[in-house]
Design an enzyme around this catalytic site. Structure first.
Site, PDB file in Angstrom:
ATOM      1  N   SER A  89       0.830  -1.237   0.197  1.00 33.42           N
ATOM      2  CA  SER A  89      -0.128  -0.028  -0.031  1.00 33.42           C
ATOM      3  C   SER A  89       0.912   1.230  -0.054  1.00 33.42           C
ATOM      4  O   SER A  89       1.853   1.262  -0.921  1.00 33.42           O
ATOM      5  CB  SER A  89      -0.813  -0.020   1.224  1.00 33.42           C
ATOM      6  N   TYR A 149      -5.078   8.425  -5.851  1.00 39.68           N
ATOM      7  CA  TYR A 149      -4.234   7.601  -5.294  1.00 39.68           C
ATOM      8  C   TYR A 149      -4.514   7.042  -4.052  1.00 39.68           C
ATOM      9  O   TYR A 149      -4.542   5.538  -3.759  1.00 39.68           O
ATOM     10  CB  TYR A 149      -2.650   8.150  -5.365  1.00 39.68           C
ATOM     11  N   LYS A 151      -5.400   3.176  -2.529  1.00 41.50           N
ATOM     12  CA  LYS A 151      -4.400   2.655  -1.566  1.00 41.50           C
ATOM     13  C   LYS A 151      -5.365   2.316  -0.203  1.00 41.50           C
ATOM     14  O   LYS A 151      -5.225   1.335   0.459  1.00 41.50           O
ATOM     15  CB  LYS A 151      -3.370   3.405  -1.115  1.00 41.50           C
TER      16      LYS A 151
END
Ligand code: NAP
Length: 270
Positions: A132, A146, A150
């Site tokens: 991650s 993003y 994650k």
């Protein structure tokens, strides 16, 4: 018995370093990448199988798992490492850019995991390590897509523990801070070129600030943590790595939302 690790995104950065570390430790390694035709060094290593795998291409995933099984007969550890970052204001992102961020970082990780799980279930053992980011725990400005991808990986991994632990399979999340890999180069997509003007000035300021953000060159540190997570035999789920990651996770634990936002706004000089 010699153990086998399967790694995605092995062409550079953490993935490549992790291939080398597991190889040094005497493991069989299935090192997968989108363009093995550009690879030379890893082909020279004994018991390293270099395979083509694009996490968005299910046929390539199936074929890499089959080739790995044909050569080594088992997969003890899966490292879902492939990923990239889309940076820019959310409103400025095209639908295609939003989809692509999730296709690689989230749906791709799921597709590879689904291909490897039958092997681990049959073995009644395995460790799945999802790379991650500290960005799976805290957020920076202009990285909403993003972070969303994650955070999704974090939730997925944490919940999967409940269904997989009883089958002998452990889940792990590795959360690096900022490291000098290809991530801030060719693996970073800037979005918003055709987006609303209103974001541009502050986004450009943010990008200029990022250029001076301290990035660690010690990529081996991340490979070490991945190796540790693969072999420590513990129930530990999350492994933040790097001084900035540890500091940010701790700050997030101590501060409420408003305090954390103030601190981040000041740190990024926005
Ligand atoms: P990197 O050197 O750019 O490596 C990224 C890898 O992902 C490359 O091998 C790239 O392959 C691969 N990849 C991208 N799209 C793919 C796809 N569709 N299918 C298969 N492989 C694909 O950067 P890195 O820093 O090592 O990144 C690895 C992981 O760490 C990523 O998940 C990233 O989000 C995470 N991370 C990085 C940092 C950092 O500061 N570096 C911090 C936190 C988390 P190609 O060579 O084909 O492009």
């Amino acid at each position: 018995m010699k153990k086998t690790v399967f790694i995605t995104g092995a062409s550079s950065g953490f993935g490549r370093e992790t291939v080398k570390l597991f190889h040094q430790k005497g493991w069989n390694v299935i090192a997968t990448m989108r363009s093995p035709e550009n690879e030379t060094e890893l082909f020279e290593l004994n018991d390293v199988l270099v395979g083509r795998l694009d996490v968005t291409d299910k046929d390539s995933i199936k074929s890499a798992v089959e080739q790995g099984m044909a050569k080594f007969g088992r997969i003890d550890v899966l490292v879902n490492n492939a990923g990239y970052g889309a940076l820019g204001a959310m409103e400025a992102a095209t639908e295609e850019q939003v989809k692509q961020q999730f296709d690689v970082n989230f749906f791709g990780l799921i597709a590879v995991t689904k291909a490897v799980l039958p092997v681990m279930r049959q073995q009644k053992s395995g460790v799945i390590i999802n790379v991650s980011s500290v960005g799976g725990r805290v957020t920076f400005p202009f990285a909403s897509l993003y972070h969303a991808s994650k955070f999704a990986v974090e939730g997925l991994t944490e919940s999967m523990q409940y269904e997989l632990n009883p089958l002998g399979i452990r889940m792990k999340i590795v959360e690096p801070g900022g490291y000098k890999t290809e991530f801030s180069g060719r693996s970073m997509t800037l979005i918003g070129a055709d987006g609303p003007e209103v974001y541009k000035e502050v986004f450009n300021k943010f990008i200029a600030m990022l250029e001076h953000w301290p990035m660690s060159e010690n990529i081996g540190e991340v490979a070490d943590v991945i190796y540790g997570a693969a072999t420590d035999g513990t129930e530990t789920l999350r492994y933040p790595v790097g001084p900035d990651a540890l500091q940010l996770v701790e700050a997030r634990r101590q501060m409420d939302d408003v305090e954390f936002k103030k601190m981040m706004t000041a740190q990024t000089a926005l």
